[in-house]
Design a protein around this motif. Sequence first.
Motif, short mmCIF file in Angstrom:
data_model
loop_
_atom_site.label_atom_id
_atom_site.label_comp_id
_atom_site.label_asym_id
_atom_site.label_seq_id
_atom_site.Cartn_x
_atom_site.Cartn_y
_atom_site.Cartn_z
N SER A 214 0.83 -1.20 0.00
CA SER A 214 0.00 0.00 0.00
C SER A 214 0.86 1.25 0.00
O SER A 214 1.91 1.30 0.63
N VAL A 215 0.36 2.27 -0.69
CA VAL A 215 1.02 3.57 -0.76
C VAL A 215 -0.03 4.61 -0.40
O VAL A 215 -1.19 4.50 -0.81
N TYR A 216 0.38 5.61 0.38
CA TYR A 216 -0.57 6.61 0.87
C TYR A 216 -0.15 8.00 0.43
O TYR A 216 0.99 8.40 0.67
N ARG A 217 -1.05 8.74 -0.17
CA ARG A 217 -0.79 10.12 -0.54
C ARG A 217 -1.96 10.98 -0.09
O ARG A 217 -3.07 10.81 -0.59
N ALA A 218 -1.68 11.88 0.84
CA ALA A 218 -2.76 12.73 1.35
C ALA A 218 -2.93 13.94 0.43
O ALA A 218 -3.03 15.07 0.89
N GLU A 219 -2.98 13.69 -0.87
CA GLU A 219 -3.10 14.79 -1.83
C GLU A 219 -4.55 15.21 -1.95
O GLU A 219 -5.45 14.39 -2.06
N ARG A 220 -4.74 16.53 -1.99
CA ARG A 220 -6.10 17.04 -2.08
C ARG A 220 -6.54 17.12 -3.54
O ARG A 220 -7.07 18.11 -4.01
N HIS A 221 -6.28 16.04 -4.26
CA HIS A 221 -6.71 15.93 -5.65
C HIS A 221 -8.07 15.27 -5.68
O HIS A 221 -8.34 14.38 -4.90
N ASN A 222 -8.87 15.65 -6.62
CA ASN A 222 -10.09 14.88 -6.84
C ASN A 222 -10.22 14.70 -8.34
O ASN A 222 -11.02 15.34 -8.99
N THR A 223 -9.35 13.87 -8.89
CA THR A 223 -9.30 13.70 -10.35
C THR A 223 -9.61 12.25 -10.70
O THR A 223 -9.78 11.42 -9.82
N SER A 224 -9.65 11.98 -11.99
CA SER A 224 -9.93 10.62 -12.44
C SER A 224 -8.67 9.76 -12.41
O SER A 224 -8.71 8.59 -12.76
N ARG A 225 -7.53 10.33 -11.99
CA ARG A 225 -6.28 9.55 -12.01
C ARG A 225 -5.55 9.48 -10.68
O ARG A 225 -4.46 8.94 -10.61
N HIS A 226 -6.15 10.02 -9.63
CA HIS A 226 -5.51 9.99 -8.31
C HIS A 226 -6.35 9.22 -7.29
O HIS A 226 -7.55 9.40 -7.23
N LEU A 227 -5.66 8.45 -6.49
CA LEU A 227 -6.28 7.82 -5.33
C LEU A 227 -5.43 8.19 -4.11
O LEU A 227 -4.24 8.45 -4.23
N ASN A 228 -6.03 8.19 -2.94
CA ASN A 228 -5.26 8.53 -1.75
C ASN A 228 -4.64 7.30 -1.10
O ASN A 228 -3.74 7.42 -0.28
N GLU A 229 -5.11 6.14 -1.49
CA GLU A 229 -4.50 4.87 -1.07
C GLU A 229 -4.44 4.01 -2.32
O GLU A 229 -5.47 3.80 -2.96
N TYR A 230 -3.27 3.55 -2.67
CA TYR A 230 -3.19 2.68 -3.85
C TYR A 230 -2.14 1.60 -3.65
O TYR A 230 -1.39 1.61 -2.67
N MET A 231 -2.11 0.67 -4.58
CA MET A 231 -1.14 -0.42 -4.49
C MET A 231 0.06 -0.10 -5.36
O MET A 231 -0.10 0.18 -6.56
N GLY A 232 1.22 -0.19 -4.77
CA GLY A 232 2.46 0.01 -5.52
C GLY A 232 3.12 -1.32 -5.84
O GLY A 232 3.24 -2.18 -4.97
N LEU A 233 3.48 -1.48 -7.11
CA LEU A 233 4.36 -2.60 -7.49
C LEU A 233 5.75 -1.99 -7.54
O LEU A 233 6.01 -1.12 -8.38
N ASP A 234 6.60 -2.38 -6.66
CA ASP A 234 7.92 -1.75 -6.54
C ASP A 234 9.03 -2.77 -6.73
O ASP A 234 8.90 -3.92 -6.29
N PHE A 235 10.10 -2.35 -7.36
CA PHE A 235 11.32 -3.16 -7.25
C PHE A 235 12.54 -2.26 -7.18
O PHE A 235 12.49 -1.08 -7.55
N GLU A 236 13.61 -2.82 -6.66
CA GLU A 236 14.87 -2.09 -6.51
C GLU A 236 15.99 -3.10 -6.75
O GLU A 236 15.90 -4.24 -6.30
#
Lengths: 441, 441
Positions: A214-236
Amino acid sequence: MEMIHEAGQYVDTVKRVCEAVGSEVTFRGTVHRVRDMSDFSFVVMRVERGLIQCTFQGDEIGGIKRSDVKDAMVLEVTGTVREEPRAEHGVEVVLSALSILGKPYDQLPVPLGKKYMGLSLDVDLPLRPITLRHPRKQAIFRVQGAIADGFAQYMQSQGFTHIHTPKIVVAGAEGGANLFKLDYFGTPAYLAQSPQFHKQYLAGAFGRVYEIGSVYRAERHNTSRHLNEYMGLDFEMAYIDSMYDVMAMETGMLKSVMAYVKEHCAEELAMLNAEVPEIKEIPTIRFHEAKQIMEEKFGHKSKNRYDLNPDEEVLLCQWAKEEHDSDFVFVTHFPSAKRPFYAKDDPEDPKLALSFDLLFRGLEITTGGQRIHDYQEQMDKLEARKMNAELFESFTMLHKYGMPPHGGLGIGLERLTMQLLGLNNIREASMFPRDMNRLEP
Amino acid sequence: MEMIHEAGQYVDTVKRVCEAVGSEVTFRGTVHRVRDMSDFSFVVMRVERGLIQCTFQGDEIGGIKRSDVKDAMVLEVTGTVREEPRAEHGVEVVLSALSILGKPYDQLPVPLGKKYMGLSLDVDLPLRPITLRHPRKQAIFRVQGAIADGFAQYMQSQGFTHIHTPKIVVAGAEGGANLFKLDYFGTPAYLAQSPQFHKQYLAGAFGRVYEIGSVYRAERHNTSRHLNEYMGLDFEMAYIDSMYDVMAMETGMLKSVMAYVKEHCAEELAMLNAEVPEIKEIPTIRFHEAKQIMEEKFGHKSKNRYDLNPDEEVLLCQWAKEEHDSDFVFVTHFPSAKRPFYAKDDPEDPKLALSFDLLFRGLEITTGGQRIHDYQEQMDKLEARKMNAELFESFTMLHKYGMPPHGGLGIGLERLTMQLLGLNNIREASMFPRDMNRLEP
């Protein structure tokens, strides 16, 4: 006292029924829709994956009246399978026995039995526990599940270790803003806006790591492309030559994920009319080159010198499609000023960062790049940005005790799903979206 | 403009070196330890997975002095591989070229190069970005990663859809206590203490679902078996006959996971002296029967009528080992009063819940059971417990519109890892543990 053995080998109900033409089957499911044909009824059953048409002939079977069979009833049914080209999967089951396992207490609030429910998001989202039962909604999230499974499978094949990093942290990787604050036994804490620091720690330990978290962004966006909690597929990954190693790994991963989805979700893709992109190689342009192309080719005057605006993401993808027949395009060498403090700058031009975005069908789905591995270089960059290095002592410990060149990326699972399936709003690609106005269900 | 192709086929460095006896290899790694033998030095390199012994002969190679090679330097080395039975993997590399890719700025704060670091947790945990580089620490988390991978693989093979449920919620599944509170754009919200409600929603839609996700418990425990943030391996399945279907699925899953770990982590298991349990079938006893056995067999008078105390978990596992040669034991039919409100009661004795725990080598690692699927039954149970049904409208929507019999379970990944590897403290099985006193790194 008894002994519990493992379950038998699983066979999907649709497959089991399709393979039983001419013989009798028993299975469980939920009544998806009933159509009364006067002499008999079609009872379409929704099983754990797919629909199966049954016919209920006569007025009664074993004490259960035909007129009692209603939408949303849960049944165990027995019947003989016969070919029926007009039905789902080309078969139907002529019922000979049925029993009721569960029943609804109210009429369904949405037309689950229809091909399209035709609901606005405002109606759909609060009813998601029910609307997700619709085959088209299920299809979206079966594809999303397969993307995650395909991602994990590819990462494993490339020697990446599966990690889980904490989501409760003391500070944000990307700076102080846009963090959800929480009370941790009286101490202020935050929800992680990226697994960045921990991924870097772990690349230093394990070489190659991947996470689905899970990834959390407290962004005050209300668009069709932003969520405040989403799933990140990450690698390093460590021991890289450059960010191009990371991009090549992503190319291979996407190719493998697309093949995985095609193999495991053929019916779902067909139902959603989704076209899986053919990936051979992915065109790559530098940020400044991208701005130039947009001006020369589309007459687009950019208003943003540091980043790509949404309309520019669309134009660049149009260019990539027209010029290179690619649904993807990498953009590299963003201005360093707007990339995070852990990004490595280009030694040939320190105003540029060795970092990249990946655009897919008009939308950014990945940010990644090479990270700073040298301690002095990281300390200098913190200082140049007037950031307090003391706050980052846990992080710079990484560099202080020797760190290989490394890099990585993060992909938004919902964005990837949305673009793959051609959905209009990211809330369509999140089962229970969290946005500025939505905390339930 | 250029085109990015996918990366080549990955081969683990240790494997590559082992297969190159008699020829030259180039690889990258970090100096794990150096041992000066006067004429030459042993330079043991830590690569992305494992150690490779190199010999640096003479005083200098290509401008780099032997005395300059230090612990924690990151190198690219080239050399000829020869057999050396006393070295790791039976090979060593005689260096002919090397270059420095990264260097430490300070002496390592811990003895990474030693077989055992011998650190207390208080020293180890704050330094985890560094201490995780130690082979024994790496081994623990490679096994943990493999458990998660093996779990996912088995779930997929049984038709489960991979889900991701929100961790920011309005209320807790287990009741109001023990929740971390957070500020969600001015609205109070909480971190999910279980994916329970969402799992049940999704079993109603997808039939079979699994999740690997974070779980939050704001418990003021400071024990060797509790964490405040941990990873849950969860699944939920519809159309079951009883909770025994869930237990059989868990038995199959554990069997498969253990085989997966053996296959993928043989060296790690050997390093940690871990014995993977042989699972054929798992003995099952009822809660009351368990209490009786403990009294009769061990003279243990229980002080807890509603649950198993930690010492009882140990005794029951001792019994299971002695009587059934099993490292696992299921305990079923717990008193309903102490099980959650969504647990289904036994129709034959409503004071008992159709729910179970799984104990592994003396510790509870799973709680699961059959859930209520009938609306009236769920409403009655809420009322009997004097709970406000209005607060659970999103949840009971599930039952209102028809729900199949279903059940599932949750497994603590860290507990499973701890018991499998014989670790003494759950913090050993969490990369970056979060406990009452620990928010960093």
